[in-house]
Design an enzyme around this catalytic site. Structure first.
Site, PDB file in Angstrom:
ATOM      1  N   CYS A   1       0.854  -1.182   0.000  1.00 51.85           N
ATOM      2  CA  CYS A   1       0.000   0.000   0.000  1.00 51.85           C
ATOM      3  C   CYS A   1       0.892   1.233   0.000  1.00 51.85           C
ATOM      4  O   CYS A   1       1.869   1.294   0.745  1.00 51.85           O
ATOM      5  CB  CYS A   1      -0.894  -0.010   1.243  1.00 51.85           C
ATOM      6  SG  CYS A   1      -2.017   1.388   1.355  1.00 51.85           S
TER       7      CYS A   1
ATOM      8  N   HIS B   1     -10.179   0.975   0.875  1.00 51.80           N
ATOM      9  CA  HIS B   1      -9.758   2.325   1.275  1.00 51.80           C
ATOM     10  C   HIS B   1     -10.962   3.261   1.379  1.00 51.80           C
ATOM     11  O   HIS B   1     -11.039   4.085   2.287  1.00 51.80           O
ATOM     12  CB  HIS B   1      -8.757   2.916   0.277  1.00 51.80           C
ATOM     13  CG  HIS B   1      -7.336   2.618   0.591  1.00 51.80           C
ATOM     14  ND1 HIS B   1      -6.721   2.996   1.766  1.00 51.80           N
ATOM     15  CD2 HIS B   1      -6.386   2.002  -0.146  1.00 51.80           C
ATOM     16  CE1 HIS B   1      -5.463   2.610   1.746  1.00 51.80           C
ATOM     17  NE2 HIS B   1      -5.237   1.990   0.599  1.00 51.80           N
TER      18      HIS B   1
ATOM     19  N   HIS C   1      -8.703  -3.878  -2.754  1.00 52.96           N
ATOM     20  CA  HIS C   1      -7.856  -3.043  -1.896  1.00 52.96           C
ATOM     21  C   HIS C   1      -8.315  -1.583  -1.938  1.00 52.96           C
ATOM     22  O   HIS C   1      -8.474  -0.940  -0.900  1.00 52.96           O
ATOM     23  CB  HIS C   1      -6.398  -3.170  -2.363  1.00 52.96           C
ATOM     24  CG  HIS C   1      -5.424  -2.368  -1.574  1.00 52.96           C
ATOM     25  ND1 HIS C   1      -4.528  -2.940  -0.706  1.00 52.96           N
ATOM     26  CD2 HIS C   1      -5.181  -1.032  -1.535  1.00 52.96           C
ATOM     27  CE1 HIS C   1      -3.776  -1.996  -0.160  1.00 52.96           C
ATOM     28  NE2 HIS C   1      -4.163  -0.815  -0.644  1.00 52.96           N
ATOM     29  N   GLU C   2      -8.540  -1.065  -3.141  1.00 48.10           N
ATOM     30  CA  GLU C   2      -8.920   0.343  -3.274  1.00 48.10           C
ATOM     31  C   GLU C   2     -10.331   0.592  -2.766  1.00 48.10           C
ATOM     32  O   GLU C   2     -10.596   1.633  -2.144  1.00 48.10           O
ATOM     33  CB  GLU C   2      -8.753   0.820  -4.719  1.00 48.10           C
ATOM     34  CG  GLU C   2      -7.325   0.722  -5.247  1.00 48.10           C
ATOM     35  CD  GLU C   2      -6.259   1.332  -4.342  1.00 48.10           C
ATOM     36  OE1 GLU C   2      -6.529   2.355  -3.671  1.00 48.10           O
ATOM     37  OE2 GLU C   2      -5.146   0.767  -4.265  1.00 48.10           O
TER      38      GLU C   2
END
Length: 182
Positions: A89, A135, A131-132
């Site tokens: 990250c 976020h 993953h994004e």
């Protein structure tokens, strides 16, 4: 457009859920372009708006030669297949930890112009999209780890020169990690 500083682990914006985008305007297009420029400069796979300190549901990606972005993404998992492997990250620079993710994903959202977009991804693309999107939900990839991996990751994070030994804040993901999703 501009290359902007990436917020590092410990910044509260990284653990705060982002707001849905409601206006598709010049300001949004500038944000997408700033995200893209910053991602290229950092040579990463993905970058979400909260990592630049902007609490909006927007991210960009560059995976296997494919560039793109999603606004207000939602994820659907077409099967139960999983992958386990290294993940990093830009908000935890230089650190990579094995993380369990779904192997296949269908991401739906919008372009910066408000047009519907769908991305079907597997492997690295699926990992990046998950993953994004995490976020945007205020979830970091270390939140996805089992207790033993998280403990080892925390030890490395505390030793990282950019962290200054701060105690990490970890929370559980609001999304199911295993099992059928729909």
């Amino acid at each position: 457009m501009a290359v902007l500083p990436v917020r590092l682990f410990g910044d509260p914006v990284l653990t705060t859920p982002a707001d849905e985008v409601t206006t598709f305007d010049r300001e949004l297009r500038t944000l997408v372009n700033d995200l893209r420029d910053t991602l290229r400069d950092a040579e990463g796979a993905g970058l979400a708006a909260p990592q630049l300190g902007v609490g909006l549901r927007v991210f960009v990606f560059h995976v296997d030669g494919v560039d793109g972005h999603l606004v207000n993404p939602t994820l659907r998992f077409p099967d139960d297949e999983e992958q386990d492997g290294p993940e990093g990250c830009l908000s935890l620079p230089g650190l990579y930890f094995d993380t369990m993710r779904r192997m296949n994903v269908v991401a739906k959202g919008f372009s910066m112009h408000g047009d519907p977009v769908q991305i079907v991804g597997s492997g690295m693309m699926a990992r990046c999209l998950q993953h994004e999107t995490d976020h945007l939900d205020g979830v970091l990839f270390i939140d996805r780890m089992d207790a033993a991996r998280r403990k080892a990751a925390m030890k490395e994070i505390r030793k990282a020169p950019w962290n200054g030994g701060a105690a990490p804040r970890v929370k559980l993901s609001p999304h199911p990690i295993f099992g059928p999703l729909g």
